[in-house]
Each structure stands twice: as C-alpha cells, then as structure tokens.
Design a protein around this motif. Structure first.
Motif, mmCIF file in Angstrom:
data_model
loop_
_atom_site.group_PDB
_atom_site.id
_atom_site.type_symbol
_atom_site.label_atom_id
_atom_site.label_comp_id
_atom_site.label_asym_id
_atom_site.label_seq_id
_atom_site.Cartn_x
_atom_site.Cartn_y
_atom_site.Cartn_z
ATOM 1 N N GLN A 172 0.824 -1.214 0.000
ATOM 2 C CA GLN A 172 0.000 0.000 0.000
ATOM 3 C C GLN A 172 0.859 1.266 0.000
ATOM 4 O O GLN A 172 0.560 2.227 -0.708
ATOM 5 N N CYS A 173 1.933 1.250 0.778
ATOM 6 C CA CYS A 173 2.809 2.422 0.848
ATOM 7 C C CYS A 173 3.470 2.707 -0.503
ATOM 8 O O CYS A 173 3.623 3.869 -0.893
ATOM 9 N N ASP B 53 0.906 4.304 -2.723
ATOM 10 C CA ASP B 53 0.698 5.693 -2.298
ATOM 11 C C ASP B 53 1.854 6.592 -2.744
ATOM 12 O O ASP B 53 1.637 7.706 -3.223
ATOM 13 N N GLU B 54 3.081 6.119 -2.574
ATOM 14 C CA GLU B 54 4.256 6.911 -2.968
ATOM 15 C C GLU B 54 4.275 7.143 -4.472
ATOM 16 O O GLU B 54 4.604 8.237 -4.932
ATOM 17 N N ASP C 259 1.704 7.259 -6.467
ATOM 18 C CA ASP C 259 0.650 8.234 -6.774
ATOM 19 C C ASP C 259 1.082 9.657 -6.447
ATOM 20 O O ASP C 259 0.676 10.602 -7.123
ATOM 21 N N ASN C 260 1.897 9.802 -5.409
ATOM 22 C CA ASN C 260 2.345 11.124 -4.978
ATOM 23 C C ASN C 260 3.696 11.521 -5.580
ATOM 24 O O ASN C 260 4.244 12.559 -5.236
ATOM 25 N N THR D 243 9.900 5.467 -3.803
ATOM 26 C CA THR D 243 9.489 4.133 -3.351
ATOM 27 C C THR D 243 10.653 3.374 -2.732
ATOM 28 O O THR D 243 10.445 2.497 -1.896
#
Length: 86
Positions: A59-60, A63-64, A66-67, A71
C-alpha cells in the motif's frame, strides 16, 4: 491498514498455543515439548509480522507512486522494520 480476518485468526491461534504452553508447564511436561511449542509460536509470530509488513509495504508503494515519492525509501523502511522485529 486494514487487518483481515485471516491475520486475526492466526493471532488467536497463537494465543491458544501460548495457553497450551502454560498448561504444559503446569503439568511439568518435558522441556523439549515446551520448547518445540514455543518455537512454533515464534515461527507463527514471524509469519504474522512478515504478512503485516508486506501488506503495508504494498500500500505504501502505491501511495508513494501516486504522490511521485521515493518508493526506494519505503522499501528501505520496510526492510528496517523486519530487521528490528528479529
């Protein structure tokens, strides 16, 4: 993080194993039997930790990405968390 029912079942099984070990101790079972059960508990705990870290890492990373973040840093933090758990 959403902890799924499978993980909770694993932890409840470990809880039962711990109670079983305490009962074995009260019954003065041989140390080899007690140690074998404690080793099984430790193995189950290690697997639970790995599962939690893997799911969180997945998940992290998403999220990274997407932002537009790093990673690699997220992976390094996950590895560090696994190392500290030992």
């Amino acid at each position: 993080m959403n902890y799924d029912d499978d993980l909770k079942k694993r932890l409840r099984r470990m809880e039962g194993q711990v109670r079983g070990v305490l009962k074995m101790m009260e019954e003065d079972k041989h140390c080899k039997e007690v140690v074998a059960q404690i080793s099984a508990i430790r193995s189950a705990a290690d697997k639970a930790i790995a599962y939690i870290v893997a799911k969180n890492l997945e998940q992290c990373i998403l999220d990274e990405k997407d932002n537009g973040g790093d990673t690699g840093k997220v992976v390094a933090e996950a590895v560090e968390l696994l190392i500290k758990s030992r």
